[in-house]
Design an enzyme around this catalytic site. Sequence first.
Site, PDB file in Angstrom:
ATOM      1  N   GLY A 122      86.723 -38.632  50.067  1.00  0.00           N
ATOM      2  CA  GLY A 122      87.197 -37.430  49.410  1.00  0.00           C
ATOM      3  C   GLY A 122      88.677 -37.543  49.055  1.00  0.00           C
ATOM      4  O   GLY A 122      89.089 -37.212  47.929  1.00  0.00           O
ATOM      5  N   HIS A 123      89.491 -38.030  49.987  1.00  0.00           N
ATOM      6  CA  HIS A 123      90.904 -38.250  49.694  1.00  0.00           C
ATOM      7  C   HIS A 123      91.074 -39.275  48.574  1.00  0.00           C
ATOM      8  O   HIS A 123      91.914 -39.098  47.680  1.00  0.00           O
ATOM      9  CB  HIS A 123      91.645 -38.767  50.932  1.00  0.00           C
ATOM     10  CG  HIS A 123      91.766 -37.794  52.047  1.00  0.00           C
ATOM     11  ND1 HIS A 123      91.070 -37.926  53.231  1.00  0.00           N
ATOM     12  CD2 HIS A 123      92.516 -36.664  52.180  1.00  0.00           C
ATOM     13  CE1 HIS A 123      91.392 -36.926  54.046  1.00  0.00           C
ATOM     14  NE2 HIS A 123      92.266 -36.142  53.437  1.00  0.00           N
TER      15      HIS A 123
END
Length: 291
Positions: free
Chosen positions: A44-45
């Site tokens: 996600g990052h």
Amino acid sequence: MVDSVFAPLPIVRTAADLRARVRRWRAEGERVALVPTMGALHDGHLSLIEAARREAERVVASIFVNPTQFAPHEDFGSYPRQEAEDARLLARVECDLLYAPTVQEMYPADFATIVSVGEVTESLCGARRPGHFDGVATVVAKLFNQALPDVAVFGEKDWQQLTMIRRMVRDLDMPVRILGAPTRREADGLAMSSRNRYLTPEERRIAGKLNKALAGAAAYVARGAPADAASEAAAQALREAGFAKIDYLEVRDAESLAPVKIWDPSRPARIFAAAHLGKARLIDNLPVGAP
């Protein structure tokens, strides 16, 4: 392509060194994007870095576990820290620089300023975590002043945080564009989070039901059902699935975060939840009436 082809990611630890790098890039006419994180990076990052790369020639990621956004009983001390692995992951997605300041760099001994954004921080997580958003606003304002980015990218998973940062930037005339990036999810719908690693294998099997409950409630509200009834049904489903505590499960206006009773299709709305499963507090949100 294997990781070994990537050069080590440069790391700076002071605002002065960060600004020196940014000045050089700007002298060459390059735009700069910032992706603030607390580390313990996951896909996600990395999707935020990829979104930033599409917006600017240079991308800075910051890693700082910010003490001012944690209450005394929360997990500041145990929050996962893995800088070397994070730097390797950032290099893999072609991040240009890691800014990893110390607590002393961000908050000198005589630090006395707090940035507080009213209204949009008073409900949902703001009501359950007093002071949390003041800590977030303060550290993000400092990061903007230190990096002076053209654009900053935040995930939509914490929609309230994203809304707060947009309001702060607007109210304080900060010259940075805020971009929200879609939530990256696991195969069962669970929003990716550094805190997911707190889940036991059995809790992990249950955790995906949070997204499913929200999706069902959002669809129910989109068909004209009262938001309170849909939210309570979803909360009950989570309790029966094994969630120990529901901090909130509510439908709110997507921009003002005001409560919604019956959805008006002319106004964007989202359904929000925070729920406890074992040692993890999971948050998620979905739009109402999405395709």
